[in-house]
Scaffold this active site. Structure first.
Site, short mmCIF file in Angstrom:
data_model
loop_
_atom_site.label_atom_id
_atom_site.label_comp_id
_atom_site.label_asym_id
_atom_site.label_seq_id
_atom_site.Cartn_x
_atom_site.Cartn_y
_atom_site.Cartn_z
N CYS A 1 -15.65 57.47 6.63
CA CYS A 1 -15.72 56.30 6.06
C CYS A 1 -16.86 56.24 4.72
O CYS A 1 -16.52 55.31 3.69
CB CYS A 1 -15.40 54.99 6.42
N HIS B 1 -17.96 49.41 1.78
CA HIS B 1 -16.74 50.19 2.22
C HIS B 1 -15.87 48.97 2.70
O HIS B 1 -16.52 47.99 3.27
CB HIS B 1 -17.28 51.08 3.41
N ASN C 1 -8.38 49.20 5.76
CA ASN C 1 -9.60 50.24 5.48
C ASN C 1 -8.98 51.61 5.42
O ASN C 1 -8.12 52.22 5.96
CB ASN C 1 -10.17 50.29 7.00
N1 ACO Z 1 -3.93 41.72 18.22
C1 ACO Z 1 -4.13 40.69 19.08
N2 ACO Z 1 -5.07 40.95 20.00
C2 ACO Z 1 -5.96 42.21 19.99
C3 ACO Z 1 -5.69 42.96 18.88
C4 ACO Z 1 -4.47 42.87 17.99
N3 ACO Z 1 -4.40 43.49 16.72
N4 ACO Z 1 -6.63 44.19 19.12
C5 ACO Z 1 -7.29 43.69 20.12
N5 ACO Z 1 -6.97 42.48 20.63
C6 ACO Z 1 -7.26 41.81 21.83
C7 ACO Z 1 -8.08 42.76 22.89
O1 ACO Z 1 -7.28 43.21 23.82
C8 ACO Z 1 -8.78 41.55 23.49
O2 ACO Z 1 -8.18 40.86 24.35
P1 ACO Z 1 -8.70 40.83 26.16
O3 ACO Z 1 -9.99 39.70 25.60
O4 ACO Z 1 -7.49 39.94 26.78
O5 ACO Z 1 -9.25 41.93 26.37
C9 ACO Z 1 -9.08 40.56 22.36
O6 ACO Z 1 -8.18 40.85 21.27
C10 ACO Z 1 -10.60 40.72 21.77
O7 ACO Z 1 -10.74 41.96 21.65
P2 ACO Z 1 -12.03 42.35 20.81
O8 ACO Z 1 -12.10 43.99 20.67
O9 ACO Z 1 -13.52 41.80 21.42
O10 ACO Z 1 -11.91 41.61 19.36
P3 ACO Z 1 -13.18 41.31 18.23
O11 ACO Z 1 -13.01 39.92 17.98
O12 ACO Z 1 -14.47 42.19 18.50
O13 ACO Z 1 -12.33 42.13 16.98
C11 ACO Z 1 -12.04 44.13 15.78
C12 ACO Z 1 -12.07 43.48 17.06
C13 ACO Z 1 -11.55 43.42 14.91
C14 ACO Z 1 -11.82 45.59 15.89
C15 ACO Z 1 -13.81 44.10 15.72
O14 ACO Z 1 -14.61 44.34 16.52
C16 ACO Z 1 -14.08 45.06 14.24
O15 ACO Z 1 -13.81 44.36 13.11
N6 ACO Z 1 -14.91 45.78 14.51
C17 ACO Z 1 -15.31 46.66 13.44
C18 ACO Z 1 -14.25 47.98 13.75
C19 ACO Z 1 -14.05 48.35 12.19
O16 ACO Z 1 -14.05 47.86 11.19
N7 ACO Z 1 -13.54 49.56 12.36
C20 ACO Z 1 -13.30 50.47 11.17
C21 ACO Z 1 -13.58 52.01 11.13
S1 ACO Z 1 -15.28 51.85 11.28
C22 ACO Z 1 -15.75 51.61 9.65
O17 ACO Z 1 -15.02 52.01 8.67
C23 ACO Z 1 -17.07 51.61 9.58
#
Ligand code: ACO
Length: 320
Positions: free
Chosen positions: A114, A247, A277
């Protein structure tokens, strides 16, 4: 005479097919509300089966060349950032060069996930400052839909396909003021596609895997640090920034970065709601959107910054 790089034209391209959060509700256990509240994403574009990264790159490049008033035959270097190349080799940059109908200029890919566009733009700026180049095409192009596990709701909702491009021209005035790049390979495990081609077979899992929370925290910290670093290098104060283009991974990462810089969100370009993304394509896509809708104007100071797998991160300060 000091040589600078100036952004002479921008272009972008999104594949026609739009996949909304509601569409995804039909294939994985998720909801528009969950995706939007956690990420700010409403929809993403997905390439057709016949479209490769080089096809998206070609459309974005033609638009950037038109905007710059430069013919493809005037290019003396092509640098393309992608994590989803058309094939193992030749590079997608060489494939793009052939599709543009030109020969002879050097062309190569940059792989920094990214941060790819920021890496490619920085590389291009250094080539330009050598004094040997006049017109450099810098592209970010991705088809992430090919490396996603469409049954994994934790990752498949986050990404989209697209391409963005800029034409850099030699100038006696800036242009690009300062650039800064970093990497820390010890964090490779929190975001990776751990597969490769070996002995005619795929070895390892060729699909994206991520520790979302770890990525989130890492991204916010390094985006804040590198923004301050590049501002210091360019002699700009935070108040001088007209636009921040981070980004486009997650609107909450973008908001946290803007807050740390003390910038109001109305100075931040966001396209993550519509594009999701698009990795190396996200920054040039957002730049092109804001140039074409008239928000970014000549003479304004823009700060571009990226972070991605590797881990890699970097920033570019530029006068448009
Ligand atoms: N829909 C519904 N529920 C979901 C989904 C979904 N799409 N995805 C995960 N869940 C659930 C999980 O299973 C979990 O359930 P559980 O509590 O029963 O186990 C719950 O939601 C919470 O999951 P978390 O991973 O803790 O959710 P969080 O609030 O941290 O959000 C997210 C996850 C959106 C991925 C966040 O961590 C994030 O944005 N991280 C940054 C990652 C990113 O942007 N990556 C892109 C690539 S990296 C880059 O470009 C730099």
């Amino acid at each position: 005479m000091t040589v600078f790089s100036r952004i002479a034209g921008t272009g972008s391209y999104l594949p026609a097919k739009v996949l909304t959060n509601r569409d995804l509700e039909g294939s994985v256990d998720t909801s528009d509300e969950w995706i939007y509240s956690r990420t700010g994403i409403r929809q993403r574009h997905v390439a057709a089966a016949h479209e490769c990264a080089s096809d998206l790159a070609l459309m974005a490049s033609r638009r950037a060349l038109d905007a710059a008033g430069v013919g493809a035959d005037a290019l003396d270097l092509i640098i393309l950032a992608t994590t989803t190349p058309d094939m193992v080799f030749p590079s997608t940059a060489c494939i793009l060069q052939a599709k543009l109908g030109v020969k002879n200029c050097p062309a190569f890919d940059v792989q920094a996930v990214c941060s790819g566009f920021v890496y490619a733009l920085t590389t291009a700026d250094h080539f330009m400052r050598s004094g040997q180049y006049r017109n450099i095409l810098v592209v970010g192009a991705e088809v992430y839909s090919r490396i996603l596990d469409w049954e994994d709701r934790g990752t498949c909702v986050l990404f989209g396909d697209g391409a963005g491009a800029v034409v850099l021209q030699r100038s006696d005035k800036p242009g690009i003021l300062a650039t800064r790049l970093h990497a820390d390979g010890s964090h490779a495990h929190i975001l990776s596609v751990p597969g490769t081609v070996s002995g005619g077979k795929i070895s390892g899992r060729p699909l994206l895997q991520m520790e979302g929370n770890a990525v989130f925290k890492f991204a916010v910290r390094v985006l804040g640090e590198v923004a301050e670093e590049v501002l210091a290098a360019s002699g700009l104060a935070k108040d001088n920034i007209d636009w921040l283009i981070p980004h486009q991974a997650n609107v909450r990462i973008i908001q946290a970065t803007a807050k740390r810089l003390g910038l109001p969100m109305d100075k931040v370009i966001t396209t993550v709601d519509l594009h999701a993304n698009t990795s190396a394509a996200s920054i040039p896509l957002a730049l092109d959107v804001a140039v074409r809708d008239g928000r970014i104007r000549q003479g304004q100071h823009v700060l571009l910054e990226g972070v991605g797998g590797g881990f890699t991160w970097g920033a570019v300060a530029v006068i448009m």
